[in-house]
Structure formats: C-alpha cells, structure tokens
Motif scaffolding. Structure first.
Motif, PDB file in Angstrom:
ATOM      1  N   GLN A  89       0.982  -0.969   0.066  1.00 36.02           N
ATOM      2  CA  GLN A  89       0.011   0.133   0.018  1.00 36.02           C
ATOM      3  C   GLN A  89       0.889   1.287   0.258  1.00 36.02           C
ATOM      4  OE1 GLN A  89      -3.052  -0.081  -0.559  1.00 36.02           O
ATOM      5  NE2 GLN A  89      -3.822  -1.847   0.111  1.00 36.02           N
ATOM      6  N   GLU A  92       0.994   7.988   2.078  1.00 34.29           N
ATOM      7  CA  GLU A  92       0.026   8.967   1.989  1.00 34.29           C
ATOM      8  C   GLU A  92       0.397  10.143   0.968  1.00 34.29           C
ATOM      9  OE1 GLU A  92      -1.020  10.850   5.692  1.00 34.29           O
ATOM     10  OE2 GLU A  92      -1.986   9.000   6.548  1.00 34.29           O
ATOM     11  N   SER A 104      -3.469   7.312  -9.605  1.00 35.50           N
ATOM     12  CA  SER A 104      -4.443   6.300  -9.090  1.00 35.50           C
ATOM     13  C   SER A 104      -3.777   4.882  -8.995  1.00 35.50           C
ATOM     14  CB  SER A 104      -5.632   6.262 -10.006  1.00 35.50           C
ATOM     15  OG  SER A 104      -5.354   5.972 -11.501  1.00 35.50           O
ATOM     16  N   GLY A 107      -3.321  -0.865  -5.341  1.00 37.41           N
ATOM     17  CA  GLY A 107      -2.776  -1.325  -4.197  1.00 37.41           C
ATOM     18  C   GLY A 107      -2.139  -2.739  -4.549  1.00 37.41           C
ATOM     19  N   ALA A 135     -13.086  -4.500  -1.595  1.00 37.16           N
ATOM     20  CA  ALA A 135     -12.539  -3.660  -0.312  1.00 37.16           C
ATOM     21  C   ALA A 135     -11.489  -2.698  -0.872  1.00 37.16           C
ATOM     22  CB  ALA A 135     -12.001  -4.521   0.956  1.00 37.16           C
ATOM     23  N   GLN A 136     -10.551  -3.238  -1.701  1.00 41.65           N
ATOM     24  CA  GLN A 136      -9.427  -2.569  -2.236  1.00 41.65           C
ATOM     25  C   GLN A 136      -9.910  -1.427  -3.164  1.00 41.65           C
ATOM     26  OE1 GLN A 136      -5.783  -2.695  -1.873  1.00 41.65           O
ATOM     27  NE2 GLN A 136      -6.126  -0.822  -2.760  1.00 41.65           N
ATOM     28  N   LYS A 138     -12.711   0.080  -3.045  1.00 41.55           N
ATOM     29  CA  LYS A 138     -13.372   1.289  -2.080  1.00 41.55           C
ATOM     30  C   LYS A 138     -12.382   2.053  -1.600  1.00 41.55           C
ATOM     31  CE  LYS A 138     -16.840   1.850   1.444  1.00 41.55           C
ATOM     32  NZ  LYS A 138     -17.806   1.242   2.219  1.00 41.55           N
ATOM     33  N   ARG A 139     -11.104   1.575  -1.345  1.00 40.20           N
ATOM     34  CA  ARG A 139      -9.985   2.417  -0.713  1.00 40.20           C
ATOM     35  C   ARG A 139      -9.323   3.291  -1.897  1.00 40.20           C
ATOM     36  NH1 ARG A 139      -8.815  -2.330   2.246  1.00 40.20           N
ATOM     37  NH2 ARG A 139      -7.376  -3.084   0.635  1.00 40.20           N
ATOM     38  N   SER A 140      -9.015   2.797  -3.015  1.00 39.26           N
ATOM     39  CA  SER A 140      -8.193   3.260  -3.884  1.00 39.26           C
ATOM     40  C   SER A 140      -8.807   3.461  -5.249  1.00 39.26           C
ATOM     41  CB  SER A 140      -7.203   2.500  -4.036  1.00 39.26           C
ATOM     42  OG  SER A 140      -7.358   1.120  -4.881  1.00 39.26           O
ATOM     43  N   GLY A 173     -15.933   1.221  -7.845  1.00 39.96           N
ATOM     44  CA  GLY A 173     -14.621   1.166  -8.387  1.00 39.96           C
ATOM     45  C   GLY A 173     -14.414   0.374  -9.854  1.00 39.96           C
TER      46      GLY A 173
END
Length: 351
Positions: A89, A92, A104, A107, A135-136, A138-140, A173
């Motif tokens: 990952q 920040e 963009s 992950g 889940a990935q 949704k994060r990235s 996503g």
C-alpha cells in the motif's frame, strides 16, 4: 508565482491562452502572470501501467525508490500515472506530493495461489476474491487481478471474474486484469472488467465486445518487444514459442484494437521508468495513427482516468513542445516545459 502558457492545444489544435489559478486552468487573465512557455500544448503525459517503488520482482515497496521512480516520470513529462499493482500500500504522499505525478492505484495485486511473483501481491481464494477486490477498490478506486500467469496455469474462471466486476462496480470502483493467455483475456472481456492489461494472445474477435463495453486495452507493447530481444539464447520449447508467438501477434492486435475503437492506453510496465515516449512510438509503429498513439499517453488516458484536458476548470497540468509532436514523436523527449498542479516543475524555476 502565477504562470501562463499559450499555444496550440491538443487534441483539437486550437490556439489557447491559459493561466494557472492555483491548480486549475483559466482563460481569465491574471495580473502579473509569468509566461513560462508557448508552443504546442498537451494536457500532461500519462503512464497508465507502471509499477514504481521496487527494484526487483518480489522486493518490498521502498519509499525512497518510489520517489526516484516518480521523478523519472515527471522528467519525461508524465503528470499522471496509474499503477495497477504495487509492492505494498503506498504512502499518504503518493499522488499528492506537489513535485510528483498525480496517481491512481490498485494496491497490491490479487492472484491465485501458486501464481505471480513470490513476495508480491495477495493470494486469494476464488470465493473471497470479489469481497477482497471490492474492499481494495473502495479504498483506492481500482483492484488488479492476475487472471493467468505461466504457460500451463489455469486462468481465473469467467464466473469468478464476473462476480469480481460486479462487486467492485458496486462500490464505485474499477477492475484491471493482467492476462497473457487466450483463456484469461476471454474471461476478462466476458466478465465486463474495465481494463485488460497486456492482452497478449487476446482473440481479435473480442475487440467489438470490448469497444461496446468500454473495456480499455493497455498492451505495454514496448516492454514485450524488449523482452523478446533476450529470448534468443533460451532453449526452444513451448514457453519460448508462447512468448515469441504472442509478441509477434501483439502489434497487429493493437492496430486492430484501435481500428475497432477500443480505447488503447500507453503503459510501460516495469523498469526503467520515464519511458512512456518509447511506448507511444511503439504504438504508432504497430499501426496506430500518431494522433491516437499520443492520445493514448495524454488526453484520452486522462479522460479515462477522470481528468479534463486544457480547458477552464481543468487541473493545471501541461507539457509544452516547440512543434507539433504528432509530426515527429521523437519530440516527446524534448519538452520545453512540464507544468504540474499549476507550477513549472521541469525545467525547474531556478534552472
């Protein structure tokens, strides 16, 4: 310092006069703005398939190396990257550091057990893959699936990829799929994923379906061509035949994809970084019009990734050239200026 650029803006070629109002372009004159470059303007270059931050396959993500790799992209005029797979990952600052490209990412890669590079990515059972991918994403924003790997490996089945695409799309996503086999690419297209990465051995009969579904193709053509040059000393056999045959068909596939109106994206894959101009030339040599090959690394890729071009309100990125780079793609190596987030970053203000 407020900067100003002017010239003929691609893709339309109309003359524009732009001011950077923070990180947005405006045509409203700004007092005391400094004219930093004029010529032919692109809305920044894009590398849509790059894996910065690790020296060798399987190495952990190295933040210092990640910065170095991203600086090479900026040196080449790249103001936006997509990384469909990272060694970990990202920190920040990835994609937000003012000196480094927007980004963009997906992950870590998601792969089947026994496939892909040891030490990289997550090995996920088929039943768990839709949830993990969602889940990935949704994060990235993206998830990356390794659909196939070695010559005799089984590809991820179409029903599994379909469930992945539905789950990822359900959270807003997108899904990128690595495939170098006919079975993997067929499953990816039928599942309705968002981009096919590499696509070696992709059946050309699938191209109309890709165009209709809006599935992009990122062939990383120059990377495969470089790899083939080192195959001469390898022993003959099925694996060598697979690589040689797939690479031989890869260029015609790219030309056919462009003809079928599939969105082709320019990506360089792995090391060395900062080589997107080489990929643009490879796409053109394969049969894409220079205009479209350049768009694959600029305005078309930016639009696909959600960014506008050289217009009021768009992010203040640009690369400026002395002449129209479509007439000589070698000019991509000679930018007069690189503008990122409303600042001239190459050449530096002081140098």
């Amino acid at each position: 310092m407020v900067i100003r650029i002017r010239g003929y803006a691609l893709p339309h070629g109309e003359y524009v006069d732009l001011y950077a109002d923070g990180d947005r372009w405006t045509t409203d004159p700004v007092p005391n703005a400094e004219l930093v470059a004029e010529g032919w303007l692109l809305p920044g270059l894009v590398d849509a398939h790059t894996h910065p931050g690790a020296a060798e396959p399987g190495d952990p993500l190295d933040e210092d190396l990640l910065r170095d790799d991203l600086r090479l992209h900026v040196d080449a005029g790249v103001t936006l990257i997509r990384s469909p797979g990272l060694a970990g990952q990202p920190p920040e600052w990835f994609g937000t550091d003012p000196e480094l490209p927007r980004a963009s990412h997906a992950g870590p890669w998601l792969a089947q057990r026994g496939q892909f590079f040891d030490g990289w990515g997550n090995r996920v059972e088929h039943a768990d893959l839709p949830g993990v991918a969602a889940a990935q994403a949704k994060r990235s924003g993206w998830a990356k699936i390794i659909a196939d790997w070695r010559l005799d490996d089984e590809a991820v089945p179409v029903d599994v990829l379909t469930a992945v695409a539905e789950a990822v799309h359900g959270v807003g996503g997108r899904v990128a799929v690595h495939t170098q086999h006919a079975a993997g690419s067929t499953a990816a297209v039928r599942a309705g994923v968002d981009s096919v990465e590499h696509g070696m051995w992709l059946d050309q009969d699938l191209l109309p379906d890709m165009a209709a579904k809006g599935i992009a193709l990122t062939p990383t053509l120059s990377g495969f061509q470089d790899m083939v040059t080192g195959l001469g000393d390898r022993p003959d056999g099925p694996a060598k035949d697979w690589l040689l045959g797939g690479t031989e068909a890869h260029g015609p596939l790219v030309a056919a994809a462009a003809e079928a109106r599939v969105l082709v994206l320019a990506g360089t894959d792995s090391r060395p970084h900062g080589q997107v101009a080489t990929e643009v030339r490879a796409l053109a040599a394969a049969g894409m019009r220079p205009h479209d090959a350049l768009g694959a690394a600029s305005w078309s890729a930016r639009e696909y990734l959600g960014l506008k071009g050289l217009e009021p309100g768009a992010p203040a990125d640009a690369v400026v050239y002395a002449r129209d780079p479509r007439t000589d793609l070698g000019l991509l190596a000679e930018p007069l200026a690189v503008i990122l987030r409303g600042r001239r970053v190459r050449p530096s203000v002081t140098g």
